[in-house]
Design an enzyme around this catalytic site. Sequence first.
Site, PDB file in Angstrom:
ATOM      1  N   LYS A  89       0.876  -1.174   0.000  1.00  0.00           N
ATOM      2  CA  LYS A  89       0.000   0.000   0.000  1.00  0.00           C
ATOM      3  C   LYS A  89       0.909   1.219   0.000  1.00  0.00           C
ATOM      4  O   LYS A  89       1.933   1.227   0.693  1.00  0.00           O
ATOM      5  CB  LYS A  89      -0.884   0.001   1.243  1.00  0.00           C
ATOM      6  CG  LYS A  89      -1.649   1.308   1.470  1.00  0.00           C
ATOM      7  CD  LYS A  89      -2.283   1.399   2.858  1.00  0.00           C
ATOM      8  CE  LYS A  89      -2.779   2.801   3.150  1.00  0.00           C
ATOM      9  NZ  LYS A  89      -3.439   2.918   4.466  1.00  0.00           N
ATOM     10  N   TRP A 111      -9.527  -0.809   0.612  1.00  0.00           N
ATOM     11  CA  TRP A 111     -10.711  -0.282   1.307  1.00  0.00           C
ATOM     12  C   TRP A 111     -10.370   0.874   2.259  1.00  0.00           C
ATOM     13  O   TRP A 111     -11.041   1.076   3.259  1.00  0.00           O
ATOM     14  CB  TRP A 111     -11.455  -1.399   2.059  1.00  0.00           C
ATOM     15  CG  TRP A 111     -11.819  -2.544   1.185  1.00  0.00           C
ATOM     16  CD1 TRP A 111     -12.811  -2.597   0.244  1.00  0.00           C
ATOM     17  CD2 TRP A 111     -11.202  -3.840   1.142  1.00  0.00           C
ATOM     18  NE1 TRP A 111     -12.851  -3.822  -0.378  1.00  0.00           N
ATOM     19  CE2 TRP A 111     -11.869  -4.620   0.153  1.00  0.00           C
ATOM     20  CE3 TRP A 111     -10.138  -4.426   1.839  1.00  0.00           C
ATOM     21  CZ2 TRP A 111     -11.510  -5.931  -0.148  1.00  0.00           C
ATOM     22  CZ3 TRP A 111      -9.784  -5.729   1.531  1.00  0.00           C
ATOM     23  CH2 TRP A 111     -10.466  -6.463   0.555  1.00  0.00           C
ATOM     24  N   HIS A 112      -9.326   1.642   1.922  1.00  0.00           N
ATOM     25  CA  HIS A 112      -8.916   2.768   2.757  1.00  0.00           C
ATOM     26  C   HIS A 112      -9.266   4.104   2.103  1.00  0.00           C
ATOM     27  O   HIS A 112      -8.570   5.103   2.310  1.00  0.00           O
ATOM     28  CB  HIS A 112      -7.405   2.712   3.042  1.00  0.00           C
ATOM     29  CG  HIS A 112      -6.992   1.531   3.860  1.00  0.00           C
ATOM     30  ND1 HIS A 112      -5.666   1.204   4.105  1.00  0.00           N
ATOM     31  CD2 HIS A 112      -7.728   0.576   4.496  1.00  0.00           C
ATOM     32  CE1 HIS A 112      -5.610   0.101   4.848  1.00  0.00           C
ATOM     33  NE2 HIS A 112      -6.844  -0.297   5.093  1.00  0.00           N
ATOM     34  N   TYR A 113     -10.322   4.141   1.315  1.00  0.00           N
ATOM     35  CA  TYR A 113     -10.676   5.383   0.623  1.00  0.00           C
ATOM     36  C   TYR A 113     -11.145   6.437   1.619  1.00  0.00           C
ATOM     37  O   TYR A 113     -11.666   6.125   2.691  1.00  0.00           O
ATOM     38  CB  TYR A 113     -11.723   5.124  -0.462  1.00  0.00           C
ATOM     39  CG  TYR A 113     -12.960   4.392  -0.029  1.00  0.00           C
ATOM     40  CD1 TYR A 113     -14.057   5.074   0.482  1.00  0.00           C
ATOM     41  CD2 TYR A 113     -13.053   2.994  -0.137  1.00  0.00           C
ATOM     42  CE1 TYR A 113     -15.204   4.399   0.877  1.00  0.00           C
ATOM     43  CE2 TYR A 113     -14.193   2.312   0.257  1.00  0.00           C
ATOM     44  CZ  TYR A 113     -15.264   3.024   0.763  1.00  0.00           C
ATOM     45  OH  TYR A 113     -16.400   2.366   1.165  1.00  0.00           O
ATOM     46  N   HIS A 114     -10.961   7.696   1.257  1.00  0.00           N
ATOM     47  CA  HIS A 114     -11.214   8.807   2.176  1.00  0.00           C
ATOM     48  C   HIS A 114     -11.422  10.088   1.373  1.00  0.00           C
ATOM     49  O   HIS A 114     -11.265  10.104   0.152  1.00  0.00           O
ATOM     50  CB  HIS A 114     -10.025   8.970   3.140  1.00  0.00           C
ATOM     51  CG  HIS A 114      -8.701   9.047   2.452  1.00  0.00           C
ATOM     52  ND1 HIS A 114      -8.007   7.925   2.040  1.00  0.00           N
ATOM     53  CD2 HIS A 114      -7.951  10.102   2.058  1.00  0.00           C
ATOM     54  CE1 HIS A 114      -6.885   8.288   1.429  1.00  0.00           C
ATOM     55  NE2 HIS A 114      -6.827   9.610   1.432  1.00  0.00           N
TER      56      HIS A 114
END
Length: 533
Positions: free
Chosen positions: A370, A470-473
Amino acid sequence: MVSYYDYIIVGGGTAGCALAATLSRTSSVLLLERGGSPFGNPNITHLSAFGAALSDLSPKSPSQRFVSEDGVINARARVLGGGSSLNAGFYSRAGSEFIANAGWDAKLVNESYRWVERRVAFHPPLRQWQLAVRNSLLEIGIRPYNGYTLDHLYGTKVGGTIFDGYGRRHSSADLLYYANANGLTVFLHGPVQKILFTTEGKIKPTANGVIFSDANGLNHWAYLRKGSTNEVIVCSGALGSPQLLMLSGLGPEKHLEAHNISVVLNMPLVGQGMSDNPMNAVFVPSPRPVEVSLIEVVGITHNGIYIEGASGANFASQTKTRDFGLLSPKIGQLATSPPKQRTPEALNRAIEAMRFLPRSAFVGGFILEKIMGPLSRGHLELRSTNPNDNPAVTFNYFKDPGDLEKCVEGIRIIERVIESRSFSRFRYNHLPVSSLLNMTANSPVNLLPKHANASRSLEQFCRDTVTTIWHYHGGCQVGQVVDHDYRVIGVDSLRVIDGSTFDYSPGTNPQATVMMLGRYMGVKMLHERIANN
């Protein structure tokens, strides 16, 4: 049908549960969650079932799939606990630089982290695959070794997990243990249609309630009690929060008018600055069985690249199911096709192909990277005025060349990990890594391309194999949509407190910091309440 509270929290997710538990100590709180309960659902609570909830596409699933305009398949939570009820469980704090840049009180941050950790953070049971990942990272120079720590430190470390020693998940919904039961009402299956505002006798539009529906589709009105410190707080996540602001009349004027939404305040930056940290992973077939593990070890480089590993997750050693866990097509992770080619038909073909692979093809694990940030930015827009529909979101993966450079460097680190002496037990030594690509050509997972004979460059490999972690912001960033106290700019009695306010994803994995933020802001708001009464 009509009720009154001191605080109305929209979204019982990673931040919302911590916030609700805190505020309920002295005030009346309504927590509205559009999904159901995670408790008693084995697809959520058991580590061995990871991915089952993400692959459930039914209308009542705790996970709601969406596809970004980039073509990358993704998911948003629809369950109490939010993403912490669906994720791979890794628990690690934000770095000191992130905390300083946010302008947070470091002492209260530490106290808030500890409050969270007493209920949900555990020491993972480091076994053979994860030990090999740890030793390989150290062997190739990602040092020092920081042992088991929840802190974000350069080098290699063992992080926390929200799975306990029995493999049971402890999501942010567990933080409701701290709540004052007399002060908290939790309403499940209650999607909010819009936030209500009043302008009567006010300088600025002032939030004074919400309209939400129940499981039978009947509408309810919840209002704030009279009082200057009573507020509506949106904790609906990076997709849900900007979406709800727009549906309520806060957003880009022309876009709202195109959907026949009455404009309360023209806020052109709502929905802007959307980001998703790209994940690129390589599957390593193993000649020997591996344990079921999700993320437990991480290598944190000075270049903004994080290296992690997962193994055996749902790979079917005890069951008839054949799956690739964290990188399974069943949960939308089809990295063997470029994003724009990941159609439902392509997914179904990949899922079908897994049925005919030999059991040996599922023995192994993933090394993944990542990248920090990321630098690339996109935007979010409404598709419809139905709050249950997914908005259209573009993340623009690798649009910024700095992100692509980091990805390439990360793939080279993964190559060194796989070829390290410490990892030799878990790879086929008689085959070079490049040959593994042909060996499992029909598998719907990536193997490592070698520069000499790869048909595509590492840059192209990054673009073609990008998936989500799944770390969208983003979408409601501090300084753009909310101020440093998370109050929506230009509006009274309304805050947004969740990952939509972040410019960058905190640390290696954001859930610890999102839970902490719910507690942190809850404490600050209670202090404000005392000071104003």
